[in-house]
Design an enzyme around this catalytic site. Structure first.
Site, short mmCIF file in Angstrom:
data_model
loop_
_atom_site.label_atom_id
_atom_site.label_comp_id
_atom_site.label_asym_id
_atom_site.label_seq_id
_atom_site.Cartn_x
_atom_site.Cartn_y
_atom_site.Cartn_z
N HIS A 255 34.34 29.65 34.07
CA HIS A 255 35.65 30.15 34.48
C HIS A 255 36.03 31.41 33.68
O HIS A 255 36.37 32.45 34.26
CB HIS A 255 36.69 29.04 34.28
CG HIS A 255 38.08 29.44 34.65
ND1 HIS A 255 38.64 29.11 35.85
CD2 HIS A 255 39.02 30.15 33.98
CE1 HIS A 255 39.87 29.61 35.91
NE2 HIS A 255 40.13 30.24 34.78
N GLU A 256 35.97 31.29 32.36
CA GLU A 256 36.37 32.44 31.52
C GLU A 256 35.39 33.60 31.69
O GLU A 256 35.78 34.77 31.57
CB GLU A 256 36.49 32.01 30.05
CG GLU A 256 37.52 30.92 29.78
CD GLU A 256 38.91 31.19 30.36
OE1 GLU A 256 39.27 32.37 30.51
OE2 GLU A 256 39.62 30.21 30.67
N HIS A 259 36.69 35.72 34.48
CA HIS A 259 37.74 36.63 34.01
C HIS A 259 37.12 37.81 33.26
O HIS A 259 37.49 38.97 33.46
CB HIS A 259 38.68 35.91 33.04
CG HIS A 259 39.66 34.99 33.70
ND1 HIS A 259 40.58 35.43 34.61
CD2 HIS A 259 39.88 33.65 33.55
CE1 HIS A 259 41.34 34.40 35.00
NE2 HIS A 259 40.93 33.32 34.39
N GLU A 285 42.40 35.49 38.54
CA GLU A 285 42.05 34.09 38.75
C GLU A 285 41.09 33.94 39.94
O GLU A 285 40.30 33.00 39.99
CB GLU A 285 43.33 33.27 38.94
CG GLU A 285 43.17 31.79 38.72
CD GLU A 285 42.82 31.39 37.29
OE1 GLU A 285 42.87 32.23 36.37
OE2 GLU A 285 42.47 30.22 37.10
#
Ligand code: ZN
Length: 488
Positions: A255-256, A259, A285
């Site tokens: 997820h990160e 980003h 996001e």
């Protein structure tokens, strides 16, 4: 030197200082000793005062007006659009209020962490009330007749409003509730083994690299609440690790990474300029979600990951890739937003969205917030909150004054749904690639279509451009979830 060149030279220094302030915030959540909290609040306040002075400098306003009056190219106009937004917002907020917000939220974050550890909402409520009071004051200063909450959303998702979000959630809610009822009816496998924490972190690094994260311009550390920070050549990510739940660590990292790849993927020509960052939290996001969910949790990619985990951890009690895929995507009861599955995640957001709207409107007081949360949670999920750290104290956002931020998580899901539908057409053998653990073509498509543009286009516009001109709607996400979970 033209007014534009002069202005951009100043902006570059301001952006550099803002990056330094961001690194102080990163440090606060990763490395800073606990006893340094009060001093850090002063340090952050001093940085914000410097930034605020630069942003409100009358000379900036003069140069901006002069640059705007001269015909310039598209990129310059986009830069000036961001500077205008920022300048107007900064000059509307009184300097002492900006400093007070920075000082208070730094302190409130520490108090939130202690209250959460002690499961004691009453210890946090007074400082939260103070945060809300200052955020309402700030919103009123910039609202120019708009609704206060809309003015706060604008900080995270320009051109978005509560009314449009209400309509989006109204479309999503019935289909998600229906899908959840069907999914919760089925048995889902759970991992039940020990996974060495150092090995999890090694695999996390491998996955981050695999998804295109450049460790020469970043680093991976541990944090209570994983996040990414920074732009350009210093983009850092964090994760957490739990020995019985490797998915927490691995998927937080992916997820990160999404980003961070957005920030690392922006056209280097925009570095340390207003266009050199992700354009909104929602678009941000969309990148983290599509890496984590549509790609990382796909049947094809988890097939590859299953094999890789067997190599690293040996037999961990999951018989085959099909069972592993269902374990990764398990739909389950739970209180925690960040641990929610794809089916229920947006329901957690709707709860926060409605409560924070009421807090900012003055329709709900912090004294009643814990009960309001608990009632709403039980109504939406069908079971009670067992303790306050699993309820209203679970998220850091409100302590930081981040009101209007939560709905951007759902916007990210919606944008990711649109992007994924288009990506499947653009990369015809996507599944075969993912089944080999290859994400290169998918992430290259995202880099070309979305990431490289940074702040060049408005949020909905960058998604629409990537999706053949179609305005983003919840439809593709809901179809994707139906297709994935309907028969799983
Ligand atoms: Zn995120």
């Amino acid at each position: 030197m033209t007014a534009y060149d002069d202005l951009m030279a100043q902006e570059r220094d301001t952006q550099a200082l803002a990056q330094v302030a961001g690194r102080l915030a990163w440090d606060q959540e990763t490395m800073m000793p606990r006893g340094a909290a009060e001093q850090r609040a002063e340090e952050s306040g001093a940085m914000q005062a410097v930034l605020h002075a630069r942003r409100t400098d009358a000379r900036r306003g003069d140069l901006l007006a002069e640059a705007e009056s001269v015909a310039t190219d598209e990129v310059a106009r986009a830069q000036l659009h961001h500077i205008r937004r920022d300048y107007d917002r900064a000059t509307l907020v009184p300097g002492d209020l900006a400093v007070a917000v920075a000082r208070l939220t730094s302190r409130a974050q520490g108090q939130w962490a202690e209250a959460r550890a002690a499961d004691d909402y009453a210890a946090f409520a007074p400082v939260l009330a103070e945060v809300i009071r200052l955020k309402r004051e700030e919103a009123a200063a910039v609202a120019r007749g708009r609704d206060l909450y809309d003015a706060l959303i604008d900080d995270f998702e320009p051109e978005m409003t509560a009314a449009r979000l209400d309509a989006m959630f109204a479309e999503m809610r019935p289909r998600l509730v229906d899908l959840r009822a069907r999914a919760l009816d089925r048995e889902w496998p759970v991992l039940d083994a020990h996974f060495d924490e150092q090995a999890q972190l090694r695999l996390s690094r491998e996955l981050a690299r695999n998804f295109g994260y450049d460790f020469a311009r970043g680093r991976l550390d541990m944090a209570v609440h994983p996040f990414s920070s920074g732009s350009g050549d210093d983009v850092r990510i964090t994760t957490r690790v739990s020995e019985h739940d490797p998915f927490n660590c691995l998927y937080s990292t992916i997820h990160e990474t999404g980003h961070a790849c957005y920030e690392q993927g922006i056209d280097p020509a925009y570095r340390l300029t207003p266009l050199g960052q992700g354009v909104s939290m929602g678009v941000h996001e969309s990148q983290s979600r599509i890496y984590e969910n549509q790609l990382g949790r796909s049947r094809a990619y988890t097939g590859w990951l299953f094999g890789r985990m067997r190599e690293m951890f040996g037999d961990f009690g999951v018989a085959d890739a099909g069972t592993f895929y269902r374990a990764v995507n398990r739909v389950h009861r739970g209180h925690i937003r960040t641990e929610a599955d794809e089916v229920q995640y947006n329901l957690h957001i709707m709860l926060r969205f409605d409560l924070e709207k009421a807090l900012i409107a003055g329709d709900l007081s912090t004294d009643d917030l814990e009960a309001a949360w608990n009632d709403r949670f039980e109504a939406d999920f069908g079971y009670a909150v067992d303790r306050v750290s699993n309820g209203v104290l679970q998220d850091v956002h409100w302590s930081l004054g981040l009101f209007g931020y939560f709905p951007t998580y759902s916007l990210g899901n919606v944008y990711a749904g649109c992007l994924y539908r288009t990506m499947r057409g653009a990369v015809p053998d996507l599944e075969a690639q993912l089944a080999r653990g290859e994400t290169g073509e998918a992430t290259a498509w995202l880099r070309t279509q979305v990431q490289r543009h940074g702040g060049r286009f408005a949020p909905a516009q960058v998604i629409a451009r990537a999706c053949g001109g179609e305005e983003p709607t919840a439809g593709p996400l809901l179809d994707y979830l139906d297709e994935k979970f309907g028969g799983m």
